[in-house]
Each structure stands twice: as C-alpha cells, then as structure tokens.
Design an enzyme around this catalytic site. Structure first.
Site, PDB file in Angstrom:
ATOM      1  N   HIS A  10      -0.148  -7.071  -4.226  1.00  0.00           N
ATOM      2  CA  HIS A  10      -1.120  -7.100  -3.120  1.00  0.00           C
ATOM      3  C   HIS A  10      -2.163  -8.148  -3.469  1.00  0.00           C
ATOM      4  O   HIS A  10      -2.838  -8.024  -4.506  1.00  0.00           O
ATOM      5  CB  HIS A  10      -1.785  -5.736  -2.973  1.00  0.00           C
ATOM      6  CG  HIS A  10      -0.799  -4.627  -2.772  1.00  0.00           C
ATOM      7  ND1 HIS A  10      -0.525  -4.116  -1.537  1.00  0.00           N
ATOM      8  CD2 HIS A  10       0.005  -3.965  -3.646  1.00  0.00           C
ATOM      9  CE1 HIS A  10       0.397  -3.164  -1.652  1.00  0.00           C
ATOM     10  NE2 HIS A  10       0.734  -3.051  -2.922  1.00  0.00           N
ATOM     11  N   HIS A 186       6.390   0.827   1.130  1.00  0.00           N
ATOM     12  CA  HIS A 186       6.028   1.688   0.003  1.00  0.00           C
ATOM     13  C   HIS A 186       6.544   3.104   0.285  1.00  0.00           C
ATOM     14  O   HIS A 186       6.237   3.682   1.334  1.00  0.00           O
ATOM     15  CB  HIS A 186       4.510   1.776  -0.145  1.00  0.00           C
ATOM     16  CG  HIS A 186       3.879   0.584  -0.798  1.00  0.00           C
ATOM     17  ND1 HIS A 186       3.970  -0.668  -0.297  1.00  0.00           N
ATOM     18  CD2 HIS A 186       3.142   0.494  -1.942  1.00  0.00           C
ATOM     19  CE1 HIS A 186       3.299  -1.493  -1.087  1.00  0.00           C
ATOM     20  NE2 HIS A 186       2.796  -0.819  -2.095  1.00  0.00           N
ATOM     21  N   GLU A 189       6.252   6.885  -4.255  1.00  0.00           N
ATOM     22  CA  GLU A 189       5.243   6.628  -5.287  1.00  0.00           C
ATOM     23  C   GLU A 189       4.391   7.902  -5.433  1.00  0.00           C
ATOM     24  O   GLU A 189       4.461   8.590  -6.440  1.00  0.00           O
ATOM     25  CB  GLU A 189       4.381   5.414  -4.890  1.00  0.00           C
ATOM     26  CG  GLU A 189       3.288   5.082  -5.905  1.00  0.00           C
ATOM     27  CD  GLU A 189       2.242   4.089  -5.364  1.00  0.00           C
ATOM     28  OE1 GLU A 189       2.102   3.956  -4.131  1.00  0.00           O
ATOM     29  OE2 GLU A 189       1.560   3.463  -6.194  1.00  0.00           O
ATOM     30  N   ASP A 267       1.943  -5.084  -8.907  1.00  0.00           N
ATOM     31  CA  ASP A 267       1.266  -4.270  -7.876  1.00  0.00           C
ATOM     32  C   ASP A 267      -0.174  -4.745  -7.618  1.00  0.00           C
ATOM     33  O   ASP A 267      -0.406  -5.455  -6.636  1.00  0.00           O
ATOM     34  CB  ASP A 267       1.321  -2.790  -8.271  1.00  0.00           C
ATOM     35  CG  ASP A 267       1.250  -1.842  -7.082  1.00  0.00           C
ATOM     36  OD1 ASP A 267       1.274  -2.308  -5.928  1.00  0.00           O
ATOM     37  OD2 ASP A 267       1.185  -0.615  -7.302  1.00  0.00           O
ATOM     38  N   ASP A 268      -1.119  -4.340  -8.454  1.00  0.00           N
ATOM     39  CA  ASP A 268      -2.536  -4.752  -8.322  1.00  0.00           C
ATOM     40  C   ASP A 268      -3.028  -5.053  -9.739  1.00  0.00           C
ATOM     41  O   ASP A 268      -3.742  -4.234 -10.345  1.00  0.00           O
ATOM     42  CB  ASP A 268      -3.362  -3.608  -7.715  1.00  0.00           C
ATOM     43  CG  ASP A 268      -2.799  -3.143  -6.386  1.00  0.00           C
ATOM     44  OD1 ASP A 268      -3.066  -3.801  -5.369  1.00  0.00           O
ATOM     45  OD2 ASP A 268      -2.072  -2.125  -6.384  1.00  0.00           O
TER      46      ASP A 268
END
Ligand SMILES: Nc1ncnc2[nH]cnc12
Ligand SMILES: [Zn+2]
Length: 326
Positions: A10, A186, A189, A267-268
């Site tokens: 992201h 997504h 998760e 991811d981040d």
C-alpha cells in the site's frame, strides 16, 4: 542476490516515518499520537488503520505523491527488485484534498522517475476501502476503469475485512473485471477461511491479498491449488498484526508444500519494521527457503503480475539472467 518482485504494498503505508515527519513539518501537523521516537505507534489492527489514515492525510499535493512513489520504488530497486505493483487509494487522496486523477497521475510520474533511474518496472492497482462501504468501492472501480492511466492495470480492495458482506462488493468487482483489469482482494487475514472462499465465489480474483487463513480448510487449499490462485503473502505483517503468534505457526511452508502459488510482500513496510528484502530474508531464515525457492517465488509474482504479455516475457527473461550486484 535473488531478483525480487512485489505485488502487495500500500503506497500510503510505505511512507517512512522520516518522510511523514517532514510532511508534518511542512503542513504544521502534530503527529505525536501515531509517530513517536521515529517509529509508528499503534497497538491493534484498528489503531494501525488509524495511523495509516493519519500518515496518508499528510500527502496532499501531486509532488508529495510523486516523491512517495519515486522513493519507494527506488528503494525496492536497490534491494534487487525488478517489478513492483503498488496499491493506491483514491479515497485517501480525496480526503487529503487532491483529485483522484491528479493523485494517480502523480504516482505514475513517481513510478516513471524510478524506472528512468533504476530500470524497475511498476504498475498500479487501484483499491477500494472495504469499511468505506460498497458505494465507495464501486466508485473506486469506476474510477480505475475511467482513468485510462496506462500504468493502472488492476483493481483490489483493502481495509477492515470484518466489515460488511462480500456480496455487497460484487458490482464493483464486476465493473473492474469486465473492463479487463486484474483482480485481487484482501481476504483470510483478519477473518478465517470462510472469507477466502466467499471472495473466490463472489469477487472471482486471480490473486488474494494474504489468503493465509485458507490453511484452516484443506478443501479450500486444494481449490486454491486447482484454480491456480496466487496468494500475496506478507509474513512479517502477519506476525506483527498477530494473525499468527510466531513464524513457527505461519502457514507459508504448508501452503507451498500443498502446491499453492505464493509470493512475498511487505504490505506496509515501515509500520511492520520490514522491507521486501527483509521478507525474502525471513523466508530464508524462518521457512528454510533457499535461493532456488526464492527465485521461484519471484517467478510466480511475475507470472501473476497485472502486465501485458510482452512486459511479462521481458521480466521473466530478466529474472532468468539476473544476478543483482550484492
Ligand atoms: N494489512 C492490511 N489489511 C487490510 N487493509 C490494509 N490497508 C493497509 N494495510 C492493510
Ligand atoms: Zn495489504
């Protein structure tokens, strides 16, 4: 060094604390509620999303976003990446006062600058935010189609997986798929295997963001294998967000042993104190993957990338020949 590729990052979540602090100084904003001692601060998934939103709100102009993408892809290239897909969130840009088109163009400009400097290839996946609701996600899908930006090749959905019913998002995904965009979502998760199954049934993605909790149902794992669905696995994110208690409990090795197609992603990254290079190192250290297995993972990412076939062929050839300088 094994050549790398990333499908799941992201872009707002990739902003380093230093860059966010510089932005905060520029706009005179106090960041002490989510940034302390040069690091992000949050304590669970909900507070993580809040910190993510606060950091995103400090990127407000085209140049802010161009720099963000240029910085991130340049750092990936230094770590040996030859390909990067970034998830972008037009909703976050609009909330920060920038039009969706200006935002997308600026990120595209950043990707082009990084490509000119390093050779890294990049594409954009427009994402809707699940907890902003079905209308907002449909708007994001319509924008992804209408923007006709040459680097926008995919559509996805992130955000709070526990929010709403996946069926509410069918229209958004139909719009994107029918226009020829690649589809990822997504799932699996924060919610278990049922969420992955529902996403497959209703949104028909070729890739799943995370998807790791599919491991809870062997029949579903078999379905992922049979249908060749690719999992965008983010091991460090999963441990930091406590999806699994430790690497020994992480299902990546089991998913691979079952024949699932998996990729490695950050991811981040600064939120989880990781990077794409660190994800590959973790896979080696904790899952016992050697360079051949890691190269296979990069190959899977390129096979599943949302690119035209000429670019895919070129990237696969580059992977075959690539010995990135250490
Ligand atoms: N790990 C994650 N899961 C869902 N939504 C996100 N948005 C940013 N990171 C995310
Ligand atoms: Zn994600």
């Amino acid at each position: 060094m094994v050549a790398k590729a990333e499908l799941h990052c992201h872009i707002e979540g990739a902003a380093s604390p230093d860059l966010v602090l510089a932005q905060a100084r520029k706009y005179g904003v106090d960041t002490s509620n989510f940034l302390r001692d040069g690091a992000y601060h949050w304590y669970d998934f909900t507070s993580f999303l809040a910190a993510y939103d606060e950091a995103a709100s400090l990127f407000r102009t085209e140049e802010d976003y161009a720099l963000l993408a240029e910085d991130y892809l340049t750092s990936l290239a230094k770590d040996g990446a030859i390909y990067s897909e970034i998830f972008i969130s037009p909703d976050h840009a609009e909330r920060a006062g920038l039009s969706r088109m200006a935002y997308t163009n600026a990120l595209g400009e950043g990707i082009e600058r990084a490509r000119a400097a390093t050779g890294i290839e990049g594409r954009i996946v427009v994402t809707g935010v699940r907890h902003f609701g079905a209308v907002s996600v449909e708007d994001a899908a319509r924008f992804a189609v209408a923007c006709e930006h040459p680097l926008v090749t995919g559509f996805g959905m992130a955000g709070e997986e526990r929010f709403g019913n996946v069926r509410d998002y069918e229209t958004a995904f139909d719009i994107a798929r029918e226009a020829g965009l690649g589809i990822t979502v997504h799932a699996g998760e924060l919610v278990g295997w049922e969420s992955v199954e529902a996403a497959l049934n209703h949104l028909r993605p070729t890739r799943i963001g995370h998807g790791v909790r599919a491991i809870e149902n062997p029949d579903l794992v078999r379905r992922l294998v049979d249908e060749g669905v690719v999992l965008e696995v983010c091991p460090v994110s999963n441990i930091v967000l406590k999806v699994f208690p430790d690497y020994a409990s992480h299902p990546l090795p089991q998913l691979m042993a079952a024949g699932c197609r998996v990729t490695l992603n950050s991811d981040d990254p600064p939120h989880f104190h990781t990077s794409l290079a660190h994800e590959y190192a973790v896979a080696k250290a904790h899952f016992g993957l050697d360079d051949t297995a890691l190269r296979g993972i990069t190959q899977t990412a390129i096979e599943a990338a949302f690119v035209d076939e000429a670019t895919r062929t070129r990237l696969l050839a580059a992977l075959g020949h690539k010995t990135v300088a250490q």
